[in-house]
Each structure stands twice: as C-alpha cells, then as structure tokens.
Scaffold this motif. Sequence first.
Motif, short mmCIF file in Angstrom:
data_model
loop_
_atom_site.label_atom_id
_atom_site.label_comp_id
_atom_site.label_asym_id
_atom_site.label_seq_id
_atom_site.Cartn_x
_atom_site.Cartn_y
_atom_site.Cartn_z
N HIS A 1 0.83 -1.20 0.00
CA HIS A 1 0.00 0.00 0.00
C HIS A 1 0.87 1.25 0.00
CE1 HIS A 1 -3.91 -1.76 0.25
NE2 HIS A 1 -3.66 -2.40 1.36
N LYS A 2 0.26 2.35 -0.43
CA LYS A 2 0.96 3.63 -0.36
C LYS A 2 1.15 4.02 1.10
CE LYS A 2 -2.76 7.07 -0.35
NZ LYS A 2 -3.26 8.28 -1.02
N THR A 3 2.07 4.93 1.36
CA THR A 3 2.31 5.39 2.72
C THR A 3 1.17 6.31 3.17
OG1 THR A 3 3.62 7.25 1.88
CG2 THR A 3 4.81 5.26 2.50
N GLY A 4 1.02 6.40 4.48
CA GLY A 4 0.04 7.33 5.03
C GLY A 4 -1.36 6.76 5.16
N VAL A 5 -1.54 5.44 4.96
CA VAL A 5 -2.85 4.82 5.12
C VAL A 5 -2.71 3.60 6.02
CG1 VAL A 5 -3.73 5.59 2.90
CG2 VAL A 5 -2.58 3.38 3.05
N THR A 6 -3.81 3.17 6.59
CA THR A 6 -3.81 1.96 7.41
C THR A 6 -4.93 1.05 6.92
OG1 THR A 6 -3.02 3.21 9.32
CG2 THR A 6 -3.94 1.03 9.74
#
Length: 605
Positions: free
Chosen positions: A78-83
């Motif tokens: 996944h891209k950074t900054g997400v959970t």
Amino acid sequence: MKKYTNLFFKFFVFLAIVGLVSCKKYLDKAPDADISPTDAFINFNNFQGFTEELYSCVPEFTSKTWAANWILGDEIVHKTGVTWLNEQFDNGDSWSWTTAEWISWLDAGSYNSDQGSGFGKGLWPNAWYGIHKANLGLANLDKLNGTQEEKDLIKGQLLFFRGWFHFELMTYWGGLPYVNEVLSASSKLELPRLNYQETAELAAKDFKEAAELLPVNWDKTDAGKITLGKNQLRVTKITALGYLGKNYLYAGSPLMNKASTGAASFNADYCKKAAEAFAELLKMVDNQETWVKLVDFSKYSTLFYSNGGSFIPGFPEAIFQNPVYSAWFAGCPWGPSSVFVEGNIGGGYSSPNARFVENYGMANGLPIDDPESGFNPADPWTNRDPRFYNDIVIDGDQIIKGSAPADKEKYRYANLSNTGHSRNSSSTSRTGYLLRKLTPMTANSVDNFPNNYMHLSYMRLADVYLMYAEAVLQGYGSGKSNGPNYITAEEAFNKIRRRSNAGDVAQKYVSDNSKFMSEIIRERAMELGFEEEIRYNDLRRWLLAGELKYREKTSIDFDRGPNGKPINIKETILLTRKFEDKNYWLPLKINDVTLYPSFGQNPGY
C-alpha cells in the motif's frame, strides 16, 4: 410467530440476482411480502424467494474499501500514510480483522444480506447467518408442494450454501462446530469444535449431495427456462463439484493435515478425493455439457472487468461469483487498478510487490532464476510471460489512450524510474510497478474513467485445472500420472500455460516432484494473483507463509539510461511481514469463544 420481511419475493427476484440493471428491482417486494415462515415454504416461487437471500449473503470482498484491501497475501504494497487491513497483517496483527470493521471484509459487526450493496457484508457474521438460514430451509423442505425437480433445486442450493459457508469459515479459522440443524435460541450451546478434517468431511457430504441434486445448466430445467439465458450466477453441479474438490484439497494440504493429524505434509488420500471431484467436473467441460470453459487470452480481461459493456465479468470461465450488488463499489475503478496520472482522485493506493512480480517467468515458460530461461537482469522486462504484460504496468507503458491537455501530455507514458512522475510513495507507485490486471488502462483522470466495473470470481475454471494438477501430483505421486482415469497433472497444468502462450512446463520440472510443485506454486501466482484471497490461502495451506521470501515486500529501483532502458537496478526491501505460527489461523472473537467452554480459541491467541 416471527414475521419474515424481504424473504418472500415474487418470482421476478429469480431474475434480479443475475441482471446488471436489476439491483433496484431486487429490493422491491410483493405487497404481501410480510408473511409467516410457513407460507414462505409452500411452493417453489415462495421457497426460491426465501433461498435467494443466501446468494446475497455472499460477501463482495472487493467492495469494502476503494483500495485493494481484500488482498491479504504478498501481492501488493500500500501507499504510505494509510492503514488498511493488508498493512495491519504485515504488522502481524491478525486481530485487526475484528477491530477494523470498516475496512475488513472478514467482519462487519453483524450480518448484512442487503441485496443492493456489497459494502457492509462481512464473512464471519454472514456465514453464520447463512448457515442458519440454510438449515431453516432444509427443516421445512417437506412443506414444499412442487415437482421433484423443484424440490431438488431448492434442496441442492440449501445444501451447497451450508457447505460453502462452513468451508469459507474453516479456511480462515480452522475446524469449527458443523451446524447442520436449526438451533433453538433457548437450547444450551454445546456443539463440539471439530478439527479441520472432521469439519471438511461434513462439508464434503453437503457438497456431494448438492452435486447430485443440482443441474449442470439451469437453462435446461423447467424452472430455469423461466429465466432462460439469465442463470449465470446460479449454483450448479459444476459449482458443487468444484468446491467438493477444493474442500478435499484444502483438507489434504500441509497446514490442515498438520492441524488434524500432526503431519505437516500433504495427505495423499484427500488429494485423491480432490482429483476425483475435479476430474468429474472437467470431463463435463470437455464434453461441452456446461457453458463453463476457458476464455481465449484475447478476452482475458473480461474475466475481471467490463469495459463499457453490460456483461458480468467472468463469463464463461467463472464457476462461482457473488451477485452484482451495486454500481458504485462494483464499478469503482480508481483503487485497485493503480493506473493513474498525477492529480487523479485517490490514485495509487496499491502497487504490486516487486518480489511477487518475480513469479512471472519468461515467454519460454521457464522461471527467471533458471539459467536456461534467457532472463537478462539488465533488461528485466523483455520477453516475459504474456500475463506479465497483461497484469503489470512497467516503465514506459502507455497510460493515457486519448487526447490530453497540454499540461497532462507528459503523463501519457509511465515513468516509474526513481525520479519519475509515476513513482511516489504517497500517491502512485512505491515499488516501480503499477497494477493493470483488474481495470482497463483508460481508468485515469484524463481518459475519464469509462463505463467499466470490476467483478471478481470466487472460483474460475483455470483455478480448477491447477488444483487438479496439484491434487494428482500429491495424491498419485507424479506429474505424469493421470490419476482418476483422466488427463495427467502435466496436461492440466499446460492447458493454462497454452491459453496464454506462456510455454509448457519444462520436462526437467515435471520429472522432479518437488520442482513440479514449485512450478505449480509459481503458476498459481501468475494466473490467480490479485484475485480474491487465493494467494493468501495458498501460502498458508502450503505452510509457506512464514518463509522470508514470502514475507519481504520490495521495490525495484532504477534510473533511466540514454536508450530508455533501466540502469543501476537494485531491489530494496520496503518491509518484512511479521509472522508467527499462530498467524496461520485467524483468532476467533472473544465473545464467540466464551459462549461455551468446548468452543476454544486458536493456539497462540
């Protein structure tokens, strides 16, 4: 007596589950729909209306969020900054399936059988509700006043779904109580928790009987002729045999065999049973008794998405799918595809894991680490398996199809180099690749998202051929064995290779059982990656999910040389999934395991 709302529908509901434009109609009910349970079972129309809800209990795993959040295996980063749920699994948090309901397709807090949306459906609550409903229908089957065909159709569907919901549950949580009767709310809960193979035996019993009762083709039944040509999503004999074989193969796999017997190896007897079920199915395909068949590779994308058409993706290869619930999530093109240009709404949530991409071999069929494959590390994207170019966006691929504004023209071709406009850990690609398998390349903000939607299958024919090859190899001990008087494991394997012109499996692999199994593992990654939870479950059942090479998620870093070819290529580890033996199974909800002492929690939790 409790009233049943929305369970009794007039027979037009029979159409709705397969109609792309029927979602609204599926929510309609007849004026006399609020009736007693007794009335729901008196004739085929009423009973089929009752049974319809079982179809709408099947979760649409792709619709929980706008990212490829259903993928719990090693395919994506996944891209950074997400959970997201996948990221929490990377952190070793298996409990997240219960604590992140809004992003977890495994749970939704409570069951949801809404026919108009796939968003709020969770596997755990919906499966238990579906099992209860199937048992309720079976308990009232004697009330049906209809023909033998009608009784068989109803009973076959009910048995299939009871087996299917149990199978899905034990795939993730291991052996469970097998509920095959209507439980009273006042009765004491004391059903024993069975081991995996004990649970699988009872599921097999339901799948076998369902296969005997269900037709190969609903269009050729009197009841099915009422909805002629619109029976694509109906469960059939083919569906029941497919899951009978899968149920046996899973029961015979190392994880499940270890959980049941202590032996961390394939169980040959279960693999033979799986091969027999698959062979019965595949013979009917060969004899053209069913509309199920492999699609030509030129139409491969129609298995995953529509591109301006009105068809349900998957036909004619799909063996089991959930209904098309709604247009928005089923039609959402901007999360999973990751085919975007800068400034696009929400783009680039998920990138293919560069380590996973290494599964894609060469056009001659050999894996890239084979010295005879012809793979050139300095020119890594040349002469690869055709599915590589179908599934993965590489540096230099054309992204924009139509005309573009002057300020967007520079994004026409992907630039996935270290400093490229398509390379950004927070908005586009973290890994040097983008995913194109599940949506058309025109799913971008310049070509303006055409009228397409994604719809994936729980099971399709290619999966069956590969499961058959595995079952024969492990059950009969050779890739050259024809097992249950059918084609050899090698022949079944090559049917999938030849469909995509990918090169037959080399004889040096077929002659060595361990090497042939490694090719089956790799082939299943290429053919079935990014779909449903096939890869996640494969790695678990093979007891491979804990191995480092399957836990590392990487990027391919490079600069562009003067001729446009990559230079200074290196693989960088982005993260390493935390994984312990306990993570092979998901934990059970605390409230559920404390209902009675003999239920029990999974080890390590």
